[in-house]
Design a protein around this motif. Structure first.
Motif, PDB file in Angstrom:
ATOM      1  N   ARG B  11       3.683  -8.179  -6.986  1.00  0.00           N
ATOM      2  CA  ARG B  11       4.330  -6.870  -7.112  1.00  0.00           C
ATOM      3  C   ARG B  11       4.125  -6.218  -8.472  1.00  0.00           C
ATOM      4  O   ARG B  11       5.018  -5.598  -9.014  1.00  0.00           O
ATOM      5  N   THR B 105       7.047   3.881  -5.173  1.00  0.00           N
ATOM      6  CA  THR B 105       6.484   2.569  -4.837  1.00  0.00           C
ATOM      7  C   THR B 105       7.036   1.517  -5.788  1.00  0.00           C
ATOM      8  O   THR B 105       7.409   0.419  -5.375  1.00  0.00           O
ATOM      9  N   MET B 109       9.275  -1.008  -3.839  1.00  0.00           N
ATOM     10  CA  MET B 109       8.435  -2.132  -3.400  1.00  0.00           C
ATOM     11  C   MET B 109       8.192  -3.187  -4.470  1.00  0.00           C
ATOM     12  O   MET B 109       7.910  -4.339  -4.144  1.00  0.00           O
ATOM     13  N   PHE B 110       8.212  -2.765  -5.746  1.00  0.00           N
ATOM     14  CA  PHE B 110       7.874  -3.728  -6.801  1.00  0.00           C
ATOM     15  C   PHE B 110       9.118  -4.274  -7.510  1.00  0.00           C
ATOM     16  O   PHE B 110       9.242  -5.470  -7.711  1.00  0.00           O
ATOM     17  N   LYS B 133      14.691  -6.015   0.529  1.00  0.00           N
ATOM     18  CA  LYS B 133      13.923  -7.244   0.741  1.00  0.00           C
ATOM     19  C   LYS B 133      12.427  -6.913   0.855  1.00  0.00           C
ATOM     20  O   LYS B 133      12.038  -6.004   1.594  1.00  0.00           O
ATOM     21  N   ALA B 134      11.607  -7.669   0.129  1.00  0.00           N
ATOM     22  CA  ALA B 134      10.160  -7.432   0.157  1.00  0.00           C
ATOM     23  C   ALA B 134       9.649  -7.462   1.595  1.00  0.00           C
ATOM     24  O   ALA B 134      10.075  -8.298   2.390  1.00  0.00           O
ATOM     25  N   GLU B 135       8.770  -6.558   1.920  1.00  0.00           N
ATOM     26  CA  GLU B 135       8.117  -6.423   3.237  1.00  0.00           C
ATOM     27  C   GLU B 135       9.042  -5.963   4.354  1.00  0.00           C
ATOM     28  O   GLU B 135       8.601  -5.299   5.276  1.00  0.00           O
ATOM     29  N   ALA B 141      11.205   0.575   4.005  1.00  0.00           N
ATOM     30  CA  ALA B 141      10.547   1.269   5.114  1.00  0.00           C
ATOM     31  C   ALA B 141      10.754   2.777   5.009  1.00  0.00           C
ATOM     32  O   ALA B 141       9.818   3.561   5.167  1.00  0.00           O
ATOM     33  N   LEU B 144       8.673   4.178   2.160  1.00  0.00           N
ATOM     34  CA  LEU B 144       7.246   4.237   2.499  1.00  0.00           C
ATOM     35  C   LEU B 144       6.937   5.468   3.343  1.00  0.00           C
ATOM     36  O   LEU B 144       5.924   6.146   3.148  1.00  0.00           O
ATOM     37  N   GLU B 145       7.818   5.743   4.301  1.00  0.00           N
ATOM     38  CA  GLU B 145       7.587   6.901   5.158  1.00  0.00           C
ATOM     39  C   GLU B 145       7.729   8.199   4.368  1.00  0.00           C
ATOM     40  O   GLU B 145       6.942   9.134   4.539  1.00  0.00           O
ATOM     41  N   ARG B 147       7.126   8.487   1.240  1.00  0.00           N
ATOM     42  CA  ARG B 147       5.947   8.519   0.371  1.00  0.00           C
ATOM     43  C   ARG B 147       4.733   9.048   1.146  1.00  0.00           C
ATOM     44  O   ARG B 147       3.979   9.881   0.644  1.00  0.00           O
ATOM     45  N   ASN B 148       4.557   8.551   2.372  1.00  0.00           N
ATOM     46  CA  ASN B 148       3.438   9.025   3.176  1.00  0.00           C
ATOM     47  C   ASN B 148       3.508  10.529   3.388  1.00  0.00           C
ATOM     48  O   ASN B 148       2.497  11.222   3.329  1.00  0.00           O
ATOM     49  N   LEU B 151       2.559  12.378   0.318  1.00  0.00           N
ATOM     50  CA  LEU B 151       1.119  12.354   0.054  1.00  0.00           C
ATOM     51  C   LEU B 151       0.351  13.373   0.906  1.00  0.00           C
ATOM     52  O   LEU B 151      -0.841  13.573   0.695  1.00  0.00           O
TER      53      LEU B 151
END
Lengths: 315, 478
Positions: B11, B105, B109-110, B133-135, B141, B144-145, B147-148, B151
């Motif tokens: 990470r 991120t 995530m890190f 929790k990682a992953e 989640a 991430l969405e 972030r997408n 982008l």
């Protein structure tokens, strides 16, 4: 990082749904330090099954074949040794990105790096694992090139492989999945009309075709980049810049600047795939002479200055 | 006293290994290393100057755009061209989008997953922490969405992320229409909504209006968002004292429009900001696996691997400003820029896990506001791009404030090709090894007093401290 941009929900859920779980991923996993080394050792001793060995980045053999330019953190062992040993246990070995597939950008740097792809060195089969290498599933290294590769290419390929639904016939001789690399980047190019008429951009902000002057290699590069949208609705051409053929071996050093078209006697050195030179020259001359004023003028402007003619309805 | 090598560090971006000396209760000395040589500067040599636009971003998949902007800027200085206003606005938007997505991120995530490790399972807040929790975490989640979706700004402006070529010395090859301005506004507003619903649980204006430590502590008591949860953890775990280090803070200046930066350039030292003395930047290689002179000015910098060098332990050079280590990053940016909240926080805590992390979160609010403004200011009928020509020979230096701090590019051109290209990346400053005076880099200093809990073999404090800098080792060793 490209992988995380996957748009079918999110990358982690998508992989999870396909039954793909990470034993370890350097930027995603909780596990860190010696626990990682223990996972890798467990794989090597046969105590843990490895379905996918996924490699990003250029394996470095340097200096002098020792691999010491690139050590695995916390292990005092060169990365190339880990890769060779782990590849022997992997059901599938997958090289992701042009560095891991063909060697990529570092091949154009200090030669002491002795960079290579996993099973190719540029366009020559061999690379780190050797031409004879096959993973436990009987496949050579699966190559997903691109700098960066499209997240779909990675996630969908892994998902299909995880259910063993791909056969050797689904890949080209360079190990690339045909589903994506059966296309040229040119397919679906938003500047298609300018290409048809060889109405070429003279400067970088022009709307015209980028092939003749500004280095665009979309007609020669494999990949469905302009059909499969990036980050919503993008692509290199949608972003108004040339394809530099980043999916192709040797893209890092073609002997010409990236954003200029190499020519001999006024004719581009790199011609569209499968097109004999004489035909290209004849067709280019013909289409240039037939270019509508609208297309010619728009080609040299940064926005549409000449609208298509509005036709009346035919009754 | 015992010695231990920690690695591979997960990470973080790129390869990281840390050698620690410790007693039973704390770390006494740290040496940081990225165990690989990349030589990206050597890829530039003997090429057309414009090739830097293609090669530089490929140093890194996470801060690709900051490398693009630095390359475009240094080429622009060489050619003596300034982008039209629209070109500056689009470049700022693309860079701002990358920085926002990087901060997201990093946090989700890190950094935060460490609090969901078994180590903390007896803590009262552990149940709440499991969403990181990682992953598998639900907060991850969602982030991430978001972030997408953010982008998608890249899809509109940059073609794709990472690795765009739309950013040029003379502006952007991409120009947009009024309809696309609307699209950008819509995308950004969904990011703002994510920040306001999940990260802050309040409006981003409330965040940028936090002007003092008492404002922050009052807000912290009322908020239910992820940022507030971090501050709660911070109080419980003493993150406001953990990983403390103090060095001059540097900012290269960021997001110019018409010659005015959103974040000022300068150096904060001893409660004052002074101009950045660019000519006083040197790289010391006394402890680097690098050949050439012991102390190198970047214009004369050498990229020559020397593996068996005595006393060397890192592939990273040790950049110094006037002989001193310097810290860069979001905290440095806002202290240099005179943000009252961060001036006060820095005066109380200096640089700690808490201040480094919170500066990034605050910056997400600040950047979202700025980006809204930049979108509105684009004039679709105006120019976005200007052609430029390079001199046959010349030199230039330029800076960018990347997500992780000040990124500098130094270019030398002779007879129309690049004769030298040197890069000093943010984490090169923060994770620098020792210099010839044995002065540790900021991370090494921050780790020196790190606490070790009873019986800990792999101290969790080290994990928090290292990740609080958000290192990018790929750029560090470039």
């Amino acid at each position: 990082m490209s992988l995380l941009g996957y748009e079918g929900g999110n990358a982690l859920d998508a992989l999870n749904a396909a039954g793909v779980n990470f034993l370890w991923h350097p930027t995603i996993s909780e596990t860190s330090g010696q626990d990682v080394i223990m996972i890798l050792e467990d794989i090597l001793s046969g105590n843990l099954e490895l379905d996918f060995l996924i490699v990003e980045g250029t394996p470095l053999l340097g200096p002098n074949g020792t691999g010491r330019f690139q050590m695995m953190g916390g292990s005092d062992k060169p990365m190339i040794h880990w890769l060779i040993e782990l590849a022997a246990h992997a059901r599938y070995s997958v090289a992701v990105g042009s560095c891991a597939t063909f060697g990529g950008i570092p091949l154009a740097g200090d030669t002491r790096l002795e960079g290579t792809g996993l099973q190719f060195l540029s366009d020559q089969m061999g690379g780190l694992l050797g031409a004879q290498y096959k993973s436990k599933a009987g496949f050579p290294v699966i190559n997903i090139p691109g700098c960066a590769p499209h997240p779909d290419w990675i996630i969908e390929t892994l998902s299909c492989l995880s259910e063993d639904s791909l056969t050797l016939e689904d890949f080209d001789p360079e190990g690339r999945p045909l589903a994506y690399f059966g296309h040229l980047a040119h397919h679906g190019c938003p500047r298609n009309e300018y290409y048809e008429f060889k109405a070429s951009a003279a400067k970088a902000s022009d709307q015209g075709c980028l092939m003749e002057n500004l280095g665009c290699k979309g007609t020669q590069a494999l990949g469905d980049c302009n059909i499969r949208p990036w980050n919503g609705n993008g692509s290199c051409l949608q972003g108004s810049f040339s394809c530099i053929a980043c999916t192709m071996p040797g893209f890092e050093d073609t002997g010409a600047p990236f954003l200029q078209t190499a020519k001999i006697a006024g004719i581009p050195v790199g011609l569209p795939s499968d097109m004999p030179k004489a035909w290209f020259v004849a067709l280019a001359a013909l289409s240039k002479s037939a270019t509508p004023v609208r297309v010619r003028e728009n080609a040299h402007a940064s926005k549409v200055v000449h609208q298509p003619t509005r036709k009346k309805a035919t009754h | 006293m015992s010695r231990k090598i920690l690695g591979p560090f997960s990470r973080v971006e790129g390869h990281l290994e840390i050698e620690l000396e410790r007693t039973k209760t704390n770390i006494t000395s740290a040496r940081v290393n990225s165990p690989m040589f990349r030589g990206m500067e050597t890829v530039m040599l003997k090429r057309d100057p414009m090739d830097a636009l293609t090669i530089a971003p490929r140093i890194c998949g996470i801060c690709s755009v900051s490398q693009s902007v630095a390359a475009a800027r240094v080429l622009g200085k060489l050619a003596g061209v300034t982008p039209p206003r629209n070109g500056e606005l689009i470049t700022n938007l693309i860079l701002g989008c990358e920085v926002l997505s990087n901060h997201l991120t990093h946090f989700y995530m890190f950094f935060m997953p460490d609090f969901a490790r078994h180590h903390y399972e007896t803590k009262s807040w552990f149940g709440e922490a499991l969403r990181f929790k990682a992953e598998k975490g639900s907060a991850t989640a969602k982030a991430l969405e978001a972030r997408n979706h953010l982008l998608h700004i890249m899809g509109v402006l940059a073609g794709k992320w990472p690795h765009t070529l739309t950013i040029r010395p003379g502006g952007t090859t991409q120009s947009i229409k009024t309809t696309e301005k609307l699209k950008l506004r819509t995308i950004l507003s969904s990011m703002t909504a994510f920040l306001e619903e999940n990260l802050f649980a309040t409006s981003i204006d409330d965040i940028t209006n936090l002007k003092s430590l008492s404002d922050l502590r009052a807000w912290q008591k009322t908020t239910t968002g992820d940022a507030g949860f971090f501050l709660k953890l911070s109080d419980d775990l003493g993150l406001a004292e953990m990983g403390q280090t103090s060095s001059p803070l540097m900012s290269g200046g960021g997001y110019p429009v018409d010659g005015v930066n959103l974040f000022a350039q300068g150096v904060f030292n001893d409660r004052h900001v002074t101009p950045l003395p660019i000519s006083e930047i040197r790289e010391d290689i006394s402890h680097s696996f690098m050949g050439g002179p012991l102390i190198q000015a970047p214009f004369d910098g050498v990229t020559d691997p020397y593996l068996d060098k005595e006393n060397a332990y890192s592939w990273c050079k040790a950049p110094r400003l006037d002989g001193t280590r310097v810290e860069v990053g979001a905290l440095a940016r806002h202290v240099v820029n005179g943000e009252p909240l961060f001036r006060e926080l820095y005066q109380h805590q200096t640089s700690t896990v808490e201040t480094r992390i919170f500066a990034r979160l605050w910056e997400m609010a600040k950047l979202s506001q700025a980006m809204q403004g930049w979108i509105n200011e684009i004039e679709p009928n105006g120019d976005f791009y200007e052609e430029c020509e390079f001199p046959e020979s010349g030199q230039a230096v330029a800076f960018v404030e990347a997500a992780r701090g000040t990124l500098g590019h130094w270019i030398s051109v002779k007879e129309n090709v690049i004769s030298n290209y040197q890069i000093v990346a943010p984490t090169t400053w923060n994770f620098s090894p020792r210099d010839h005076n044995n002065q540790a880099g900021p991370l090494e200093d921050a780790l020196e007093k790190a606490p070790i809990e009873k019986g800990e073999v792999d101290p969790i404090s080290v994990q928090h401290i290292v990740r609080s800098f958000d290192p990018c080792m790929a750029c560090t060793v470039h």
